[in-house]
Design a protein around this motif. Structure first.
Motif, PDB file in Angstrom:
ATOM      1  N   HIS A  30      -0.584 -90.339 -22.368  1.00 38.77           N
ATOM      2  CA  HIS A  30       0.878 -90.471 -22.493  1.00 38.77           C
ATOM      3  C   HIS A  30       1.318 -91.628 -23.384  1.00 38.77           C
ATOM      4  O   HIS A  30       2.382 -92.209 -23.178  1.00 38.77           O
ATOM      5  N   ALA A  61       6.014 -96.273 -17.197  1.00 32.81           N
ATOM      6  CA  ALA A  61       7.101 -95.792 -18.068  1.00 32.81           C
ATOM      7  C   ALA A  61       8.328 -95.373 -17.255  1.00 32.81           C
ATOM      8  O   ALA A  61       9.462 -95.516 -17.717  1.00 32.81           O
ATOM      9  N   SER A  62       8.099 -94.880 -16.041  1.00 33.52           N
ATOM     10  CA  SER A  62       9.233 -94.400 -15.236  1.00 33.52           C
ATOM     11  C   SER A  62      10.167 -95.545 -14.833  1.00 33.52           C
ATOM     12  O   SER A  62      11.291 -95.315 -14.415  1.00 33.52           O
ATOM     13  N   GLY A  94      -3.731 -92.870 -17.836  1.00 35.37           N
ATOM     14  CA  GLY A  94      -2.590 -91.951 -17.928  1.00 35.37           C
ATOM     15  C   GLY A  94      -1.679 -92.073 -16.697  1.00 35.37           C
ATOM     16  O   GLY A  94      -0.449 -92.109 -16.819  1.00 35.37           O
ATOM     17  N   ALA A  95      -2.287 -92.179 -15.515  1.00 35.68           N
ATOM     18  CA  ALA A  95      -1.489 -92.310 -14.284  1.00 35.68           C
ATOM     19  C   ALA A  95      -0.735 -93.641 -14.282  1.00 35.68           C
ATOM     20  O   ALA A  95       0.436 -93.712 -13.900  1.00 35.68           O
ATOM     21  N   LYS A  98       2.220 -93.472 -16.723  1.00 34.33           N
ATOM     22  CA  LYS A  98       3.323 -92.658 -16.188  1.00 34.33           C
ATOM     23  C   LYS A  98       4.168 -93.476 -15.210  1.00 34.33           C
ATOM     24  O   LYS A  98       5.403 -93.488 -15.283  1.00 34.33           O
ATOM     25  N   LYS A  99       3.479 -94.175 -14.321  1.00 37.37           N
ATOM     26  CA  LYS A  99       4.162 -94.981 -13.304  1.00 37.37           C
ATOM     27  C   LYS A  99       4.961 -96.097 -13.985  1.00 37.37           C
ATOM     28  O   LYS A  99       6.124 -96.339 -13.666  1.00 37.37           O
TER      29      LYS A  99
END
Ligand SMILES: Cc1ncc(COP(=O)(O)O)c(C=O)c1O
Length: 310
Positions: free
Chosen positions: A208, A300-301, A293-294, A297-298
């Protein structure tokens, strides 16, 4: 080949092979030899400041029109963190959707003497009816760019790029010209081997992180399988990220680079596309991609996308 490549005969100048920055005396020598009609500056992957006054002076010495495509850095110029090509440059063009952060469109500025020819070349030469909705959106972008917050945005883009560049260099990676003065940097993957840009682009994308493969100066590989990757900070800056976030992102990029830029590009041309396809398919199963990736994601949110989340 693009339309401009068909219409004009381009003769390219290069950055200095060692310093990897523009060498204005070499550009001047080449301009004397070639006697171009237009001397163009403004680039798609140059991480340093451009001396537009010097380029203009060289153009005038050899009887050329000076032209600047400031598409990439127009937001930085408006924000006062890159020297301006105004008022001396003969013709200045910009897209409005890069650091200017507007809609996909473009503007042309020129001295009075070129006005009529350029107007005619645009209409009826190339375009028909105006896209009024886009013009309205350009006006909004320009109004935004007048605000004090835009200057802060431009300043933060550069601070963020420098923090990201320092982190990558601190992790032992090589950047073209050693760093950046603007919004972007070019990661030189030649120390891992030629043609590795596409592997790193795909690996980062799977985690990501969006970058693009990019040719670098003196690239031993062809443009489709280049040896570099281009990274930029404007989008991250728009989401409110600062230097600390750049350090974290830089560390993730470094870990993924060290793992995936090792991937060898086959020497035989016909085997390359299949190698890239197999590589890309294997990524979703790779533990490092899954883990980073995980985390991405966390992370960026926590930073809303203006206009979507806000
Ligand atoms: C320096 C420069 N000018 C102009 C453009 C054209 O932008 P677009 O194709 O998005 O209209 C680009 C695209 O990357 C660019 O790098």
């Amino acid at each position: 080949m693009s339309l401009s490549g068909r219409v004009f005969k381009f003769v390219h100048y290069e950055v200095d092979a060692e310093k990897e920055i523009l060498d204005y005396s070499k550009i001047a020598a080449m301009a004397w030899e070639e006697k171009p009609k237009i001397l163009l500056s403004g680039f798609t992957a140059y991480p340093r400041k451009i001396d537009f006054q010097k380029m203009h002076d060289i153009a005038k010495e050899v009887g050329a029109v000076s032209m600047v495509d400031m598409s990439h850095i127009s937001g930085l110029i408006i924000g006062g963190v890159h020297p301006s090509p105004f008022p001396f440059t003969d013709v200045v063009t910009t897209t409005t959707h890069k650091t200017l952060r507007g809609p996909r469109a473009a503007m042309i500025f020129c001295k009075e003497e070129y006005k009529e020819k350029i107007d005619k070349a645009v209409f009826p030469g190339m375009q028909g009816g105006p896209h009024e909705h886009t013009i309205a959106a350009v006006a909004v972008a320009l109004a935004e760019a007048q605000k004090p917050e835009f200057k802060k945005y431009a300043e933060q883009i550069v601070k963020n790029a420098q923090a990201l560049a320092e982190t990558l260099v601190g992790e032992g990676l090589r950047l073209i010209s050693g760093g950046t003065d603007n919004h972007l940097m070019l990661l030189d993957l030649r120390p891992f081997g030629p043609g590795r840009g596409i592997f790193l682009e795909k690996a980062l994308e799977a985690a990501h992180i969006t970058v693009n493969k990019n040719p670098i100066p003196n690239d031993p590989s062809p443009p489709y399988y280049p040896s570099g990757v281009r990274l930029g900070t404007p989008a991250l800056t728009s989401r409110g990220m600062k230097e600390d976030e750049m350090k974290l992102i830089g560390k993730w990029i470094a870990v993924l680079t060290k793992e995936f830029a090792k991937t060898e590009m086959p020497e035989e041309k016909e085997k390359r596309a299949a190698a890239v396809k197999d590589f890309a398919q294997s990524l979703s199963r790779h533990p490092l991609v899954k883990e980073i990736g995980a985390e991405v994601k966390k992370f960026a949110s926590k930073f809303p996308v203006p206009g979507i989340d806000q």
